[in-house]
Design a protein around this motif. Sequence first.
Motif, PDB file in Angstrom:
ATOM      1  N   ASP A  84       0.824  -1.212   0.000  1.00 34.44           N
ATOM      2  CA  ASP A  84       0.000   0.000   0.000  1.00 34.44           C
ATOM      3  C   ASP A  84       0.856   1.258   0.000  1.00 34.44           C
ATOM      4  O   ASP A  84       0.500   2.269  -0.615  1.00 34.44           O
ATOM      5  CB  ASP A  84      -0.949  -0.001   1.201  1.00 34.44           C
ATOM      6  CG  ASP A  84      -0.226  -0.162   2.537  1.00 34.44           C
ATOM      7  OD1 ASP A  84       0.903  -0.688   2.541  1.00 34.44           O
ATOM      8  OD2 ASP A  84      -0.793   0.249   3.564  1.00 34.44           O
ATOM      9  N   TYR A  97       2.403   1.724  -3.562  1.00 29.03           N
ATOM     10  CA  TYR A  97       1.439   1.874  -4.662  1.00 29.03           C
ATOM     11  C   TYR A  97       1.407   3.284  -5.241  1.00 29.03           C
ATOM     12  O   TYR A  97       1.403   3.478  -6.454  1.00 29.03           O
ATOM     13  CB  TYR A  97       0.059   1.451  -4.179  1.00 29.03           C
ATOM     14  CG  TYR A  97      -1.055   1.647  -5.176  1.00 29.03           C
ATOM     15  CD1 TYR A  97      -0.922   1.228  -6.495  1.00 29.03           C
ATOM     16  CD2 TYR A  97      -2.251   2.245  -4.802  1.00 29.03           C
ATOM     17  CE1 TYR A  97      -1.954   1.397  -7.407  1.00 29.03           C
ATOM     18  CE2 TYR A  97      -3.283   2.415  -5.699  1.00 29.03           C
ATOM     19  CZ  TYR A  97      -3.126   1.999  -7.000  1.00 29.03           C
ATOM     20  OH  TYR A  97      -4.139   2.169  -7.898  1.00 29.03           O
ATOM     21  N   ARG A 149      -3.421  -0.629 -11.064  1.00 28.27           N
ATOM     22  CA  ARG A 149      -3.851  -1.719 -10.194  1.00 28.27           C
ATOM     23  C   ARG A 149      -5.041  -2.447 -10.785  1.00 28.27           C
ATOM     24  O   ARG A 149      -5.986  -1.834 -11.276  1.00 28.27           O
ATOM     25  CB  ARG A 149      -4.240  -1.195  -8.807  1.00 28.27           C
ATOM     26  CG  ARG A 149      -4.629  -2.328  -7.840  1.00 28.27           C
ATOM     27  CD  ARG A 149      -5.125  -1.801  -6.512  1.00 28.27           C
ATOM     28  NE  ARG A 149      -6.382  -1.072  -6.660  1.00 28.27           N
ATOM     29  CZ  ARG A 149      -7.579  -1.652  -6.785  1.00 28.27           C
ATOM     30  NH1 ARG A 149      -7.695  -2.981  -6.818  1.00 28.27           N
ATOM     31  NH2 ARG A 149      -8.672  -0.908  -6.909  1.00 28.27           N
ATOM     32  N   TRP A 195      -5.516  -4.430   0.779  1.00 27.89           N
ATOM     33  CA  TRP A 195      -4.596  -3.331   1.048  1.00 27.89           C
ATOM     34  C   TRP A 195      -4.907  -2.075   0.231  1.00 27.89           C
ATOM     35  O   TRP A 195      -4.378  -0.999   0.528  1.00 27.89           O
ATOM     36  CB  TRP A 195      -3.149  -3.742   0.776  1.00 27.89           C
ATOM     37  CG  TRP A 195      -2.873  -4.126  -0.655  1.00 27.89           C
ATOM     38  CD1 TRP A 195      -2.805  -5.387  -1.171  1.00 27.89           C
ATOM     39  CD2 TRP A 195      -2.630  -3.246  -1.754  1.00 27.89           C
ATOM     40  NE1 TRP A 195      -2.544  -5.361  -2.526  1.00 27.89           N
ATOM     41  CE2 TRP A 195      -2.427  -4.043  -2.896  1.00 27.89           C
ATOM     42  CE3 TRP A 195      -2.568  -1.855  -1.888  1.00 27.89           C
ATOM     43  CZ2 TRP A 195      -2.175  -3.495  -4.157  1.00 27.89           C
ATOM     44  CZ3 TRP A 195      -2.322  -1.312  -3.142  1.00 27.89           C
ATOM     45  CH2 TRP A 195      -2.114  -2.132  -4.258  1.00 27.89           C
ATOM     46  N   SER A 196      -5.746  -2.153  -0.786  1.00 33.01           N
ATOM     47  CA  SER A 196      -5.901  -1.038  -1.710  1.00 33.01           C
ATOM     48  C   SER A 196      -6.695   0.112  -1.079  1.00 33.01           C
ATOM     49  O   SER A 196      -7.674  -0.117  -0.374  1.00 33.01           O
ATOM     50  CB  SER A 196      -6.568  -1.497  -3.010  1.00 33.01           C
ATOM     51  OG  SER A 196      -7.898  -1.923  -2.786  1.00 33.01           O
ATOM     52  N   PRO A 197      -6.283   1.369  -1.349  1.00 32.23           N
ATOM     53  CA  PRO A 197      -6.975   2.552  -0.800  1.00 32.23           C
ATOM     54  C   PRO A 197      -8.179   2.916  -1.664  1.00 32.23           C
ATOM     55  O   PRO A 197      -8.237   3.991  -2.269  1.00 32.23           O
ATOM     56  CB  PRO A 197      -5.885   3.624  -0.854  1.00 32.23           C
ATOM     57  CG  PRO A 197      -5.071   3.250  -2.068  1.00 32.23           C
ATOM     58  CD  PRO A 197      -5.093   1.737  -2.143  1.00 32.23           C
ATOM     59  N   ASP A 249      -9.086   4.746  -6.490  1.00 24.70           N
ATOM     60  CA  ASP A 249      -8.028   4.615  -5.491  1.00 24.70           C
ATOM     61  C   ASP A 249      -7.547   6.007  -5.107  1.00 24.70           C
ATOM     62  O   ASP A 249      -7.373   6.881  -5.969  1.00 24.70           O
ATOM     63  CB  ASP A 249      -6.862   3.795  -6.035  1.00 24.70           C
ATOM     64  CG  ASP A 249      -7.181   2.312  -6.121  1.00 24.70           C
ATOM     65  OD1 ASP A 249      -8.202   1.883  -5.553  1.00 24.70           O
ATOM     66  OD2 ASP A 249      -6.402   1.574  -6.756  1.00 24.70           O
ATOM     67  N   CYS A 267      -4.611   8.262  -3.387  1.00 25.21           N
ATOM     68  CA  CYS A 267      -3.206   8.319  -2.981  1.00 25.21           C
ATOM     69  C   CYS A 267      -2.787   9.786  -2.869  1.00 25.21           C
ATOM     70  O   CYS A 267      -3.471  10.679  -3.376  1.00 25.21           O
ATOM     71  CB  CYS A 267      -2.313   7.619  -4.013  1.00 25.21           C
ATOM     72  SG  CYS A 267      -2.675   5.879  -4.260  1.00 25.21           S
TER      73      CYS A 267
END
Length: 246
Positions: free
Chosen positions: A47, A50, A60, A148-150, A169, A171
């Motif tokens: 994470d 990424y 992703r 784990w992905s936001p 996602d 980030c």
Amino acid sequence: MSSDRRRESRMKSDVVRLFQTLPHDCGYFSGRIAQNLVIDPSAPHLDAVYGLALSRGFRRAGGHVYHPHCSGCRACVPCRVVVDAFTPDRSQRRCRARNADLELRLQPARYSEEYFELYQRYLGGRHKGGGMDSPQQEDFSRFLYTEWSPTRFLEIRRNGRLLAVAVIDICAQGLSAVYTFYDPAETARGLGTFAVLSQLDWAAREGLPHVYLGYWIDGHPKMDYKRRFQPLEVLLQGNWVAFAGA
């Protein structure tokens, strides 16, 4: 722990392994063979890696962070929209106006029967015969998000009825527009375009610099639309540069 050991620990944590997939049929061009570079899916703190990978052209899908790496083909070009400089064109302004009656709600990424039913109808209506048009429940979760992905789901509704879901996602480098699925009976609304416009609005409110749109493919009927979101940047030879296409 000594400073030398802390430095060594940081260096080790910054190293990730890349794997190359076996050759497989290209999902964009019939008759072509594709390969990807994939960051080790078992790497610790994936994470944390990424966001940096996103800024270097990776994408992703489920729990895999990948970059096309095909022999003799460089058609897939990473692209992103510069948020604070974006100005919608006339067609995009009309799209916003056409969808002014819709309600947007940000939700945690999760499986639901409502989402899955819309996902099935979208794939059956928009990608019939493409190999994804008969998804199982596990395919939905495996493809769109992982532990784990936001990831968040942006619901788009009218009078409570679900019309579209944008999978996003989040980030520090910006938002990544992972996927959007919508009611195929509502194509006149331009829900795919509206979903991108909504993500640009959200990124602007949050002060995020970019919205990553994945890969632009020149002339491809399902990927070339990305050039309409200006100013667009593309990643060429390791550097983000202004998109020079028409």
